[in-house]
Design an enzyme around this catalytic site. Structure first.
Site, PDB file in Angstrom:
ATOM      1  N   ASP A   1       1.742   2.428   1.192  1.00 23.62           N
ATOM      2  CA  ASP A   1       2.872   2.789   2.044  1.00 23.62           C
ATOM      3  C   ASP A   1       2.374   3.642   3.216  1.00 23.62           C
ATOM      4  OD1 ASP A   1       6.104   2.902   1.896  1.00 23.62           O
ATOM      5  OD2 ASP A   1       5.315   4.734   2.790  1.00 23.62           O
TER       6      ASP A   1
ATOM      7  N   GLU B   1       2.430   5.766   6.772  1.00 25.13           N
ATOM      8  CA  GLU B   1       3.248   6.520   7.709  1.00 25.13           C
ATOM      9  C   GLU B   1       2.567   6.393   9.066  1.00 25.13           C
ATOM     10  OE1 GLU B   1       6.165   7.591   6.905  1.00 25.13           O
ATOM     11  OE2 GLU B   1       5.827   7.098   4.797  1.00 25.13           O
TER      12      GLU B   1
ATOM     13  N   ASP C   1       4.509  -2.897   6.621  1.00 25.92           N
ATOM     14  CA  ASP C   1       3.170  -2.302   6.522  1.00 25.92           C
ATOM     15  C   ASP C   1       2.060  -3.306   6.814  1.00 25.92           C
ATOM     16  OD1 ASP C   1       3.635   0.572   4.942  1.00 25.92           O
ATOM     17  OD2 ASP C   1       5.084  -0.970   4.409  1.00 25.92           O
TER      18      ASP C   1
ATOM     19  N   HIS D   1       9.619   9.437   2.956  1.00 23.31           N
ATOM     20  CA  HIS D   1       8.726   9.251   4.113  1.00 23.31           C
ATOM     21  C   HIS D   1       7.422  10.041   4.002  1.00 23.31           C
ATOM     22  CE1 HIS D   1      11.846   6.919   5.970  1.00 23.31           C
ATOM     23  NE2 HIS D   1      12.686   7.920   5.903  1.00 23.31           N
TER      24      HIS D   1
ATOM     25  N   ASP E   1       5.997   8.063  -1.590  1.00 22.87           N
ATOM     26  CA  ASP E   1       6.633   6.746  -1.616  1.00 22.87           C
ATOM     27  C   ASP E   1       5.866   5.789  -2.524  1.00 22.87           C
ATOM     28  OD1 ASP E   1       8.612   7.615   0.052  1.00 22.87           O
ATOM     29  OD2 ASP E   1       7.895   6.560   1.835  1.00 22.87           O
TER      30      ASP E   1
END
Length: 258
Positions: free
Chosen positions: A71, A73, A170, A228, A233
């Site tokens: 995941d 960011e 992603d 987030h 996550d």
């Protein structure tokens, strides 16, 4: 029952002998099977499987040896900045037999096009400037990922693994888009994945509009960490996958081949 045969403490009527013999045979068979189970458990443990027979038989076997939960960011603002750049790169290696986390890869990434994080980005992700300053750039992090994959045995052709993400963004948009911008190749193992939202909708019959929050609510799970945060996550994704697996769900690739 066995003592009656050996001690002669009581005589058994001839009419009951067939039942007694059947009970004795069943008892011996159970003992034998229990012994075999213990032996098999020891052999599995000696080969690093690390799961009891009960744990392995509690849900159907998956198609993959390992799930690689990911995941990202990325840099962001309102209105959105372009190009976006990955600033957190977490991966959890999830054992396909036990659905437990076996290893973690986690690095922050120095953005190069927009090196200064916006207040919106920090508020959303919890990532402050000092967490990305001086960190490796994306090319260097991808090299570290490849080293980690090799160390974990994930590059062995006989080992079946697949990435898992919450949505397609992603690996369909973010990573290939940034790699194209920087002129970097995308490793083949990033080109197929499982979209957890699709898997959840197949298993539960409803689409999770709010992503992880809806999936946790639908499965009566407590949300882990802060939304987030890439690594948090990933932990939520792993927890949801484990719960679905224990309910009998078999995970399949959802992405189309590149």
């Amino acid at each position: 029952m066995i003592a009656l045969f050996h001690t002669g403490a009581a005589k058994i009527p001839p009419t009951l002998l067939p039942r007694v013999r059947q009970a004795l045979c069943s008892h011996r068979l159970r003992c034998f099977l229990q012994g075999c189970g213990s032996t098999l458990n020891r052999k599995l443990a000696s080969h690093g499987f690390g799961a009891s027979m009960a744990a392995m038989s509690s849900f159907p076997p998956q198609r993959y040896h390992y799930f690689l939960v990911l995941d990202f960011e990325a840099t962001c603002d309102k209105p959105q900045i372009h190009p976006q750049e990955i600033i957190e790169f977490p991966i959890l290696k999830l054992n396909g037999r036990t659905m437990e986390i076996e290893s973690t890869f986690h690095m922050y990434v120095q953005p190069v096009v927009h090196p200064q994080l916006t207040p919106f980005c920090t508020e959303l992700t919890g990532i402050i400037q000092g967490m990305v300053d001086g960190q490796p750039n994306l090319q260097q992090v991808l090299e570290r990922v490849d080293e980690w994959m090799a160390k974990e045995g994930l590059l062995d052709p006989s080992v079946k693994s697949i990435f898992v993400t919450c949505g397609d963004w992603d690996l369909k948009v973010m990573l290939p888009g940034q790699c194209q911008y920087l002129g970097l190749p995308v490793a083949d193992y990033f080109k197929q994945w499982i979209n957890l939202k699709k898997a959840y909708s197949f298993a539960m019959g409803s689409w999770p509009k709010n992503g992880l929050l809806d999936m946790n609510k639908g499965l009566n799970l407590q949300h882990i960490g802060r939304p987030h945060s890439g690594i948090d996550d990933c932990k939520n994704i792993a927890n949801i996958m484990k719960t679905l697996a224990h309910r009998g769900f078999i995970f399949k690739q959802t992405s189309k081949p590149f």
